[in-house]
Motif scaffolding. Structure first.
Motif, PDB file in Angstrom:
ATOM      1  N   HIS A 149    -111.399   4.546 -92.203  1.00  0.00           N
ATOM      2  CA  HIS A 149    -110.328   3.556 -91.715  1.00  0.00           C
ATOM      3  C   HIS A 149    -110.031   3.963 -90.403  1.00  0.00           C
ATOM      4  N   LYS A 150    -110.320   5.338 -90.002  1.00  0.00           N
ATOM      5  CA  LYS A 150    -110.146   5.562 -88.642  1.00  0.00           C
ATOM      6  C   LYS A 150    -111.151   5.544 -87.792  1.00  0.00           C
ATOM      7  N   ILE A 151    -112.524   5.892 -88.280  1.00  0.00           N
ATOM      8  CA  ILE A 151    -113.722   5.743 -87.590  1.00  0.00           C
ATOM      9  C   ILE A 151    -114.049   4.126 -87.273  1.00  0.00           C
ATOM     10  N   TYR A 152    -113.566   3.452 -88.151  1.00  0.00           N
ATOM     11  CA  TYR A 152    -113.735   1.929 -88.050  1.00  0.00           C
ATOM     12  C   TYR A 152    -112.504   1.078 -88.152  1.00  0.00           C
ATOM     13  N   PRO A 153    -111.633   1.341 -86.990  1.00  0.00           N
ATOM     14  CA  PRO A 153    -110.382   0.767 -87.022  1.00  0.00           C
ATOM     15  C   PRO A 153    -110.368  -0.727 -87.174  1.00  0.00           C
ATOM     16  N   ASN A 154    -111.338  -1.620 -86.864  1.00  0.00           N
ATOM     17  CA  ASN A 154    -111.505  -2.790 -86.989  1.00  0.00           C
ATOM     18  C   ASN A 154    -111.818  -3.470 -88.289  1.00  0.00           C
ATOM     19  N   GLY A 155    -112.114  -2.642 -89.453  1.00  0.00           N
ATOM     20  CA  GLY A 155    -112.385  -2.617 -90.574  1.00  0.00           C
ATOM     21  C   GLY A 155    -113.714  -2.232 -91.112  1.00  0.00           C
ATOM     22  N   ILE A 156    -113.834  -1.817 -92.267  1.00  0.00           N
ATOM     23  CA  ILE A 156    -115.034  -1.407 -93.134  1.00  0.00           C
ATOM     24  C   ILE A 156    -115.894  -2.453 -93.559  1.00  0.00           C
ATOM     25  N   HIS A 157    -117.046  -2.323 -93.156  1.00  0.00           N
ATOM     26  CA  HIS A 157    -118.001  -3.448 -93.707  1.00  0.00           C
ATOM     27  C   HIS A 157    -118.965  -2.849 -94.522  1.00  0.00           C
ATOM     28  N   ILE A 158    -119.481  -3.599 -95.793  1.00  0.00           N
ATOM     29  CA  ILE A 158    -120.493  -3.098 -96.688  1.00  0.00           C
ATOM     30  C   ILE A 158    -121.481  -4.195 -96.838  1.00  0.00           C
ATOM     31  N   PRO A 159    -122.537  -4.215 -97.438  1.00  0.00           N
ATOM     32  CA  PRO A 159    -123.258  -5.261 -97.787  1.00  0.00           C
ATOM     33  C   PRO A 159    -122.921  -5.734 -98.968  1.00  0.00           C
ATOM     34  N   GLU A 160    -122.610  -7.297 -98.903  1.00  0.00           N
ATOM     35  CA  GLU A 160    -122.258  -7.872-100.090  1.00  0.00           C
ATOM     36  C   GLU A 160    -123.093  -7.849-101.235  1.00  0.00           C
ATOM     37  N   PHE A 161    -124.438  -7.830-100.923  1.00  0.00           N
ATOM     38  CA  PHE A 161    -125.260  -7.743-102.146  1.00  0.00           C
ATOM     39  C   PHE A 161    -125.122  -6.526-102.905  1.00  0.00           C
ATOM     40  N   PHE A 162    -124.275  -5.493-102.361  1.00  0.00           N
ATOM     41  CA  PHE A 162    -124.180  -4.309-103.466  1.00  0.00           C
ATOM     42  C   PHE A 162    -123.067  -4.666-104.389  1.00  0.00           C
ATOM     43  N   ILE A 163    -122.190  -5.620-104.094  1.00  0.00           N
ATOM     44  CA  ILE A 163    -121.032  -5.824-105.051  1.00  0.00           C
ATOM     45  C   ILE A 163    -121.504  -6.262-106.287  1.00  0.00           C
ATOM     46  N   GLY A 164    -120.973  -5.698-107.638  1.00  0.00           N
ATOM     47  CA  GLY A 164    -121.168  -6.146-108.768  1.00  0.00           C
ATOM     48  C   GLY A 164    -122.568  -5.709-109.339  1.00  0.00           C
ATOM     49  N   LYS A 165    -123.299  -4.662-108.940  1.00  0.00           N
ATOM     50  CA  LYS A 165    -124.619  -4.252-109.215  1.00  0.00           C
ATOM     51  C   LYS A 165    -124.669  -2.828-109.372  1.00  0.00           C
ATOM     52  N   ASN A 166    -125.765  -2.436-110.431  1.00  0.00           N
ATOM     53  CA  ASN A 166    -125.881  -0.975-110.443  1.00  0.00           C
ATOM     54  C   ASN A 166    -126.537  -0.511-109.168  1.00  0.00           C
ATOM     55  N   ILE A 167    -126.373   0.960-108.943  1.00  0.00           N
ATOM     56  CA  ILE A 167    -127.227   1.528-107.930  1.00  0.00           C
ATOM     57  C   ILE A 167    -127.819   2.793-108.676  1.00  0.00           C
ATOM     58  N   LEU A 168    -129.251   2.793-108.295  1.00  0.00           N
ATOM     59  CA  LEU A 168    -129.919   4.125-108.677  1.00  0.00           C
ATOM     60  C   LEU A 168    -130.389   4.849-107.335  1.00  0.00           C
ATOM     61  N   HIS A 169    -129.914   6.083-107.027  1.00  0.00           N
ATOM     62  CA  HIS A 169    -130.371   6.784-105.716  1.00  0.00           C
ATOM     63  C   HIS A 169    -131.434   7.438-106.234  1.00  0.00           C
ATOM     64  N   LEU A 170    -132.518   7.800-105.129  1.00  0.00           N
ATOM     65  CA  LEU A 170    -133.683   8.481-105.432  1.00  0.00           C
ATOM     66  C   LEU A 170    -133.748   9.315-104.333  1.00  0.00           C
ATOM     67  N   PRO A 171    -132.893  10.565-104.138  1.00  0.00           N
ATOM     68  CA  PRO A 171    -132.979  11.445-103.211  1.00  0.00           C
ATOM     69  C   PRO A 171    -133.754  12.617-103.378  1.00  0.00           C
ATOM     70  N   THR A 172    -133.807  13.529-102.547  1.00  0.00           N
ATOM     71  CA  THR A 172    -134.891  14.558-102.557  1.00  0.00           C
ATOM     72  C   THR A 172    -134.000  16.154-102.291  1.00  0.00           C
ATOM     73  N   MET A 173    -134.479  17.077-103.058  1.00  0.00           N
ATOM     74  CA  MET A 173    -133.698  18.265-102.984  1.00  0.00           C
ATOM     75  C   MET A 173    -134.088  18.852-101.773  1.00  0.00           C
ATOM     76  N   LYS A 174    -132.941  18.965-100.851  1.00  0.00           N
ATOM     77  CA  LYS A 174    -133.439  19.421 -99.451  1.00  0.00           C
ATOM     78  C   LYS A 174    -132.263  19.863 -98.582  1.00  0.00           C
ATOM     79  N   THR A 175    -132.413  20.501 -97.500  1.00  0.00           N
ATOM     80  CA  THR A 175    -131.082  21.138 -96.929  1.00  0.00           C
ATOM     81  C   THR A 175    -130.963  20.041 -95.778  1.00  0.00           C
TER      82      THR A 175
END
Length: 363
Positions: free
Chosen positions: A132-158
């Protein structure tokens, strides 16, 4: 109180596809992902070059898709993000992910293309630490993400700025636009805010992490690949990152984003409160370190050091393009040809996973 579950298995190329399905079942993925919802596959392409230990691997993606489809999850969509130094189209091709999406009929979308995904203003219910401080004009997100599952595929790393990177950091590219470099001074708080938002907008969250070749050193790109043969999965994004960090040799609760998320009750970061199933990893300590590279030394000065107070001048004006070009030039035209390419060529000749990567088609 039920402890969160993190599944860990040792694997090998001959069985990795089946092992990923076994891993996901151990972590009880069907309890956490709604079968009636679309499931977004969020891969991790930290670098468009095929640098094993930096990016989602083709076997990680293929094994996950097969497990989902076998369980009746047919509505799968991959969402890719752009960065100032990584080309997602090139990254998907060179890392051999594109043919897998095509093979299994997974639609691909790009969150930086207006024709694919619209960005909307979002008012989080959870108290924000930084966004809220970094984006004082509002936080924006992808509309497509709302109401869906998310499955992340990260890597073990530093990671040079967060010590480790995994499931929580993987949301960084998906939920923030190309101005996400604004957040680097408050990167730990940002990752916690993003997890809070995910818990509000998604019908389910899960992660499958590849540690078959893990990344040690100044990540997420210029690392030393280490063959560990581990794969991890969990519905608790904090817990899987904590277990991964502990396996790498770090104290999870000393890593700020893990500790803050634990304290905010967004997940469990204390390994003593996590149930680990599958492999006995009580004596695993990979003794990883982070270190620095040329890009991180500049970032330390501008984001965390004496020039932090005037970073606006460098990163919110056209001057930012100087740093973008410098990072791009260093990674793609200095480190890759002088070190990275040779490391990967050797890996493909000597490592069982490097040889498996060679067997995957690029087209």
């Amino acid at each position: 109180m039920t402890r969160p579950k993190v599944a860990v298995l040792k694997t090998r190329p001959e069985t990795v596809i089946q092992d990923i399905e076994k891993l996901m079942k151990l972590a009880e993925f069907e309890k956490f992902l709604d079968k009636n919802s679309v499931t977004i596959l969020k891969d991790n392409i930290s670098w468009h070059f095929p640098y094993l230990s930096s990016n989602t691997t083709p076997w990680q993606l293929e094994g996950t898709i097969i497990a989902l489809k076998n369980a009746g999850y047919d509505k799968l969509v991959a969402v890719h993000n752009n960065t100032v130094v990584t080309d997602p189209f090139k990254g998907c091709k060179l890392n051999k992910l594109t043919p897998i999406y095509k093979k299994y009929g997974v639609e691909e979308r790009y969150n930086f293309l207006e024709s694919d995904i619209k960005w909307v203003r979002y008012e989080p219910k959870h108290k924000m630490l930084a966004l809220h401080k970094i984006y004082p004009n509002g936080i924006h997100i992808p509309e497509f993400f709302i109401g869906k599952n998310i499955l992340h595929l990260p890597t073990m790393k530093t990671h040079i700025y967060t010590t480790t990177t995994g499931a929580m950091k993987n949301a960084f590219g998906g939920l923030l636009n190309t101005r996400r470099h604004y957040t680097h001074t408050w990167i730990h708080e940002t990752l916690v805010d993003l997890l809070a938002i995910q818990k509000e907008i998604h019908t389910g969250i899960f992660a499958v992490m590849d540690g078959t070749i893990a990344g040690n050193g100044p990540g997420p790109r210029t690392m030393i690949p280490v063959e560990t043969n581990f794969i991890l999965a969990s519905a608790d994004q904090v817990a899987i990152d904590a277990v991964s960090a502990k396996m790498m040799g770090f104290d999870p609760m000393s890593i700020k984003y893990i500790r803050l998320a634990h304290e905010a009750k967004l997940g469990t970061g204390d390994p003593r409160e996590i149930e680990i199933v599958g492999e006995d990893i009580s004596n695993v300590n990979l003794k990883f370190f982070v270190g620095d590279n040329a890009a991180s030394r500049v970032g330390d000065i501008l984001w965390f050091g004496p020039l932090k107070g005037i970073q606006y001048i460098f990163f919110r004006t056209p001057l930012v393009y100087i740093f973008v070009f410098a990072s791009y030039f260093y990674h793609d035209f200095v480190w890759w040809p002088l070190k990275g390419k040779k490391i990967q060529e050797n890996l493909r000749k000597t490592s069982q996973w490097g040889k498996l990567f060679e067997n995957y088609p690029m087209d």
